[in-house]
Design an enzyme around this catalytic site. Structure first.
Site, mmCIF file in Angstrom:
data_model
loop_
_atom_site.group_PDB
_atom_site.id
_atom_site.type_symbol
_atom_site.label_atom_id
_atom_site.label_comp_id
_atom_site.label_asym_id
_atom_site.label_seq_id
_atom_site.Cartn_x
_atom_site.Cartn_y
_atom_site.Cartn_z
ATOM 1 C CG HIS A 100 -45.488 -18.615 126.938
ATOM 2 N ND1 HIS A 100 -44.941 -19.309 125.884
ATOM 3 C CD2 HIS A 100 -46.204 -19.528 127.662
ATOM 4 C CE1 HIS A 100 -45.304 -20.581 125.965
ATOM 5 N NE2 HIS A 100 -46.074 -20.735 127.039
ATOM 6 C CD GLU A 117 -43.970 -17.748 123.176
ATOM 7 O OE1 GLU A 117 -43.221 -18.317 124.002
ATOM 8 O OE2 GLU A 117 -45.190 -17.924 123.154
ATOM 9 N NE ARG A 167 -45.813 -25.087 122.888
ATOM 10 C CZ ARG A 167 -45.873 -25.100 124.208
ATOM 11 N NH1 ARG A 167 -46.680 -24.255 124.839
ATOM 12 N NH2 ARG A 167 -45.148 -25.949 124.912
#
Length: 326
Positions: free
Chosen positions: A283, A266, A237
């Site tokens: 991601h 993000e 994360r």
């Protein structure tokens, strides 16, 4: 009424965009209720009365749970569920499930690819070929880093950490790790502190979930301990890293390079990280059709199991003791 008929009366709230395969299965099996986003202000009186479950990528807070008095289950899509207030769910007797295991191998594969990209600059080398530099300028410069001779530390030796460690062993690399506690029966070298792990290795891979306990755990102190030959990879994360400290460490040579698949805000990536010696991915750790379909199936299978068998398949630890309502 058959079990199938009974399931079709269960209202499942799906906030915002959701996985297409999961939506198709929910539509076939349950009564899907759409909402623009996971915002309690958008909950109608009908939703308050009808909704018994939420299927969501994440982002389910206490206020949304409180707005749905008949809510029994939150089926979270993904292994990480730090944006679901699982503690509040437990207090409200709401089950929370996630989708572990089915994405473990895919994320581990991505981690190794990201590590290789970072140390061998494969993304830059391909660009060198594609933009004609190989013809115009000759061979791509030798990579300044290599996997050879490295000692890897894994921050977070859970399912994914173990899968990464197995792959690293195949590369002939020694592995150490840091968790809150030692994993019984595991032969890898254990370090009781993250700083101790960083001091002992030159390559640090972070796999830990987000949350208050890991917020900015990788900071200037940890990066300094990793050293000038250090490589940092984050597949867990973005919130677990102090991105300003990381950018500074890359800029001033405190560490050599970083590979990142996750970020704190993000899809916004700090320019300082874009400009640094980094390999950056949007991601995509588990982002294959195969794995996302398996995750979608497990997400919906938890809904089916809960409302037909009154048991979850993959409950999160915080709500493992939650019992079905009569």
């Amino acid at each position: 009424m058959t079990k199938t008929d009974a399931l079709q009366t269960v209202a499942v709230l799906v906030p915002g965009h959701f996985n297409d395969h999961a939506v198709e299965r929910i539509d076939r099996t349950f009564k899907r209720v759409k909402i623009e986003r996971a915002d309690p202000a958008l909950v109608t009186d009908e939703m308050r009365h009808d909704v018994r479950a939420i299927a969501s990528f994440a982002g389910v807070n206490a206020a949304l749970m409180d707005a749905l008095p008949n809510l029994e289950l939150i089926a979270s899509f993904g292994v990480g569920y730090d944006s679901v207030d699982a503690g509040h769910a437990a207090k409200k007797n709401i089950m929370v499930t996630n989708t572990p295991d089915v994405l473990t191998e895919e994320v581990a594969d991505t981690t190794i690819g990201l590590l290789l990209n970072t140390v061998r600059e494969l993304y830059k080398a391909e660009k060198w070929l594609r933009d004609g530099s190989w013809v115009k300028k000759g061979n791509y410069p030798l990579s300044r880093l290599t996997l050879r001779g490295r000692h890897v530390g894994i921050f977070g030796m859970g399912r994914i950490g173990l899968a990464i460690a197995r792959r690293l062993e195949a590369f002939g690399l020694p592995v150490a790790y840091h968790n809150r506690r030692k994993v019984e029966g595991l032969a890898y070298e254990y370090h009781p502190t993250l700083k101790g792990l960083a001091e002992a290795v030159d390559t640090l891979i972070s796999v830990v979930p987000g949350g208050a306990s890991t917020e900015k755990a990788v900071n200037a102190e940890i990066l300094a301990a990793l050293g000038a030959n250090g490589v940092f990879v984050n597949i867990g994360r973005g919130s677990t890293v102090d991105e300003a400290d990381l950018a500074a460490a890359l800029a001033n040579g405190t560490i050599a390079a970083a590979g990142l698949d996750v970020f704190a805000d993000e899809p916004n990536v700090p320019k300082a990280l874009l400009d640094a010696p980094t390999s950056l991915l949007p991601h995509v750790g588990s982002a294959s059709h195969h794995t996302r379909r398996a995750m979608a199936d497990l997400c919906v299978d938890n809904l089916v199991s809960w409302f037909s068998e009154r048991r979850p398949l993959t409950p999160v630890p915080e709500t493992a003791q939650v019992k079905p309502r009569s």
